[in-house]
Design an enzyme around this catalytic site. Structure first.
Site, mmCIF file in Angstrom:
data_model
loop_
_atom_site.group_PDB
_atom_site.id
_atom_site.type_symbol
_atom_site.label_atom_id
_atom_site.label_comp_id
_atom_site.label_asym_id
_atom_site.label_seq_id
_atom_site.Cartn_x
_atom_site.Cartn_y
_atom_site.Cartn_z
ATOM 1 C CE LYS A 206 -1.570 2.876 3.055
ATOM 2 N NZ LYS A 206 -1.697 4.130 2.314
ATOM 3 N N GLY A 264 3.640 4.748 13.380
ATOM 4 C CA GLY A 264 4.409 3.523 13.642
ATOM 5 C C GLY A 264 3.975 2.846 14.924
ATOM 6 C CD GLU A 281 14.161 1.863 9.356
ATOM 7 O OE1 GLU A 281 14.499 2.956 9.876
ATOM 8 O OE2 GLU A 281 14.756 0.801 9.591
ATOM 9 C CB CYS A 315 13.289 9.911 8.001
ATOM 10 S SG CYS A 315 13.859 8.599 6.981
ATOM 11 C CD GLU A 417 10.636 13.351 11.341
ATOM 12 O OE1 GLU A 417 9.589 12.738 11.652
ATOM 13 O OE2 GLU A 417 11.542 12.857 10.638
HETATM 14 C C1 UN1 Z 1 14.067 8.660 4.033
HETATM 15 O O1 UN1 Z 1 14.153 9.863 4.147
HETATM 16 O O2 UN1 Z 1 13.101 8.033 4.517
HETATM 17 O O3 UN1 Z 1 19.837 8.553 2.979
HETATM 18 C C2 UN1 Z 1 15.030 7.842 3.266
HETATM 19 C C3 UN1 Z 1 19.017 9.207 2.341
HETATM 20 C C4 UN1 Z 1 18.216 8.514 1.271
HETATM 21 C C5 UN1 Z 1 17.071 7.772 1.867
HETATM 22 C C6 UN1 Z 1 16.219 8.601 2.777
HETATM 23 N N1 UN1 Z 1 19.077 7.598 0.563
HETATM 24 O O4 UN1 Z 1 18.820 10.386 2.546
#
Ligand code: UN1
Length: 529
Positions: A206, A264, A281, A315, A417
């Site tokens: 999804k 999460g 994650e 993230c 965040e």
């Molecule tokens: C994310 O922001 O969920 O390392 C992943 C990085 C990318 C992946 C980010 N290769 O910034």
């Protein structure tokens, strides 16, 4: 409550008064705008609901990218049944054969790379160079992980009794539910999908409701590569309905989720209720530490890329920059000057440095934090802070790259965040203090240090309790053959990418073969050699 429920059936990008009318429609053909379908058991089908939602371009909300099924629990049930039917055949297909299909998928993605990037920029907003990178990450992941089809290493080890053999092999988990975010609409689905498949699992995926097209494109490529019917099933819709149907479905043995720490937690507790495996994650509040001996210009470049790349919606984004007091003024001035040069605009325009943010909710959240930074926290707004609404920006979700200085570690903008183009510059007196500030948040994804001193680099590398660490580079840019994930509220102990992801998508089986022809009893003290 009824009011809140009603809001749930609106496309996130459309939670704004300025966007195109009602977003939930019966799926009737519409001039020029394509209506997409779910992929269940190898067939492209509408949702049982007969309803669709619109995928809107965040740079221009008048542009409807496509209409996607607003799916229901029943659609998830159908997809899970299809995954169940396909499972035995797929798990018995030798892993090298499964991998051959995945290598073909990699070739298709390479061939389609620029078209896939263009689709992604249109639905997600980030600039074409970055969406090309997103597709490349999916390609890299596909090739690297398909290679595992000829490894999937287990191990042998001595048994404690004579004429007995001990070994350990991987077996698939079973049926996996993959719930993916909008910020890396192809890379992150691939991080989950490809290892799941090479290990012999079947999946229901999804995608985020803001970016279903890129996952559709990925699944379409799976079909073209020859992945058998039922092995990959795509169901689009909202988290509150489709996502919840997945996390509570008794036959989905594993849920792999990337998204907010708040969601999460809901995923984890739904999985806990039924003893399902759950890999999460989630958020980050990543820090760049700039020491007084750093190459300041290089650190500024790293900070700009880390804070404003993907409009800060990674993230791994560099949302905190802790700077030694000796270079703090110089660094802050250069950072602001550099932020001023960034051209905000439509990601499809090659002159654009920074695209829009994803939707109106994101605009509200980011502006909320900018207000908190200015008033509640009392930091200095050194650059940016405004939503852009005039001219080319009139129909999109644009916000200026924003720099706060004189931030203290306890401020909310230094702790929470924001997931937007906002960074907080924090002064520090020493490496020890920088490390303490760096570790002083609830998340633990990525951190970095800029220094010319190898001793300090190693000290920081050792002391930072994060899943990823960089020296003289930004906090973003992880590569697919190393494990990806974080400590504390960022994750729940699992890693994606690398070979470590295989531990998520397979279960170990320990096997003992006794060829002595007699009863041998483990742990019983009568073995005669
Ligand atoms: C994310 O922001 O969920 O390392 C992943 C990085 C990318 C992946 C980010 N290769 O910034």
């Amino acid at each position: 409550m009824a009011q809140a429920k009603k809001a749930l059936v609106k496309s996130k990008k459309q939670r704004t008064p300025r966007t195109v009318g009602g977003s939930v429609k019966k799926s009737t053909p519409h001039s020029g705008v394509r209506t997409y379908q779910n992929y269940i058991g190898g067939k492209w089908v509408d949702s049982n609901s007969g309803e669709i939602f619109e995928n809107i371009n965040p740079a221009d909300t008048r542009d409807v990218v496509g209409r996607f099924p607003l799916s229901t629990r029943q659609d998830i049930n159908d997809a899970v049944n299809a995954a169940q039917e396909a499972f035995n055949r797929w798990r018995r297909t030798p892993a090298p054969r499964r991998a051959e299909i995945l290598f073909r998928l990699g070739e298709i993605l390479i061939r389609q790379k620029s078209a896939l990037a263009a689709d992604m920029t249109r639905e997600m907003g980030k600039v074409l160079k970055e969406t090309g990178g997103d597709v490349q990450e999916a390609i890299d992941c596909t090739y690297y992980t398909a290679g595992e089809g000829r490894r999937l290493h287990g191990f042998t080890t001595p048994a404690e009794m004579p004429d007995k053999f001990a070994m350990c092999v991987r077996q698939p988990v079973g049926l996996c539910g993959l719930i993916t975010p909008w910020n890396f609409p192809m890379a992150i689905p691939s991080w989950k999908l490809i290892p799941a498949l090479v290990c012999g699992n079947t999946v229901v995926i999804k995608p985020a409701e803001d970016t279903p097209l890129s996952t559709y494109n990925l699944v379409k490529a799976c079909e073209e590569a020859g992945i058998p019917p039922g092995v990959v099933n795509l169901v689009t819709g909202y988290g509150e309905t489709v996502g919840a149907a997945m996390t509570t479905h008794p036959a989905l043995r594993l849920i792999s989720f990337t998204g907010s720490t708040e969601t999460g937690r809901l995923v984890a507790s739904a999985c806990a209720d039924r003893n399902a495996i759950c890999s999460l994650e989630m958020g980050g509040k990543n820090v760049i530490m700039v020491m007084e001996d750093a190459d300041v210009d290089l650190a500024v470049e790293g900070a700009v890329w880390g804070a404003f790349g993907t409009s800060g919606q990674r993230c791994t984004a560099s949302s905190r920059i802790v700077v030694h007091k000796k270079v703090y003024k110089q660094f802050s001035k250069k950072l602001v000057e550099r932020a001023q040069t960034l051209r905000v605009g439509n990601g499809a325009d090659p002159r654009t440095d920074m695209g829009p943010v994803i939707n109106s909710e994101a605009i509200e959240k980011i502006r909320g934090y900018i207000d908190i930074g200015r008033h509640e926290d009392g930091a200095t707004l050194a650059h940016g802070g405004r939503r852009l609404t005039k001219g080319e920006y009139a129909n999109g979700f644009f916000i200026e790259p924003t720099v706060f200085t004189d931030v203290t570690p306890d401020m909310r903008i230094a702790q929470e965040e924001i997931f937007g183009p906002v960074t907080a510059v924090i002064p520090a007196n020493s490496l020890d203090e920088a490390i303490e500030i760096g570790n002083g948040v609830r998340y633990g994804l990525s951190a970095s240090i800029y220094t010319q001193d190898v001793n300090r680099a190693f000290e920081a590398m050792n002391e930072m309790y994060t899943g990823i660490f960089y020296v003289n580079a930004s906090t973003i840019g992880a590569e697919v053959h190393l494990p990806f994930g974080g400590t504390k509220a960022t994750g729940n102990g699992h890693r994606e990418a690398g070979t470590q992801v295989l531990d998520v998508f397979s279960e170990w089986k320990s096997i003992y073969v006794d060829y002595s022809g007699k009863l041998q009893r483990a742990q019983i003290d009568d073995v005669k050699i």
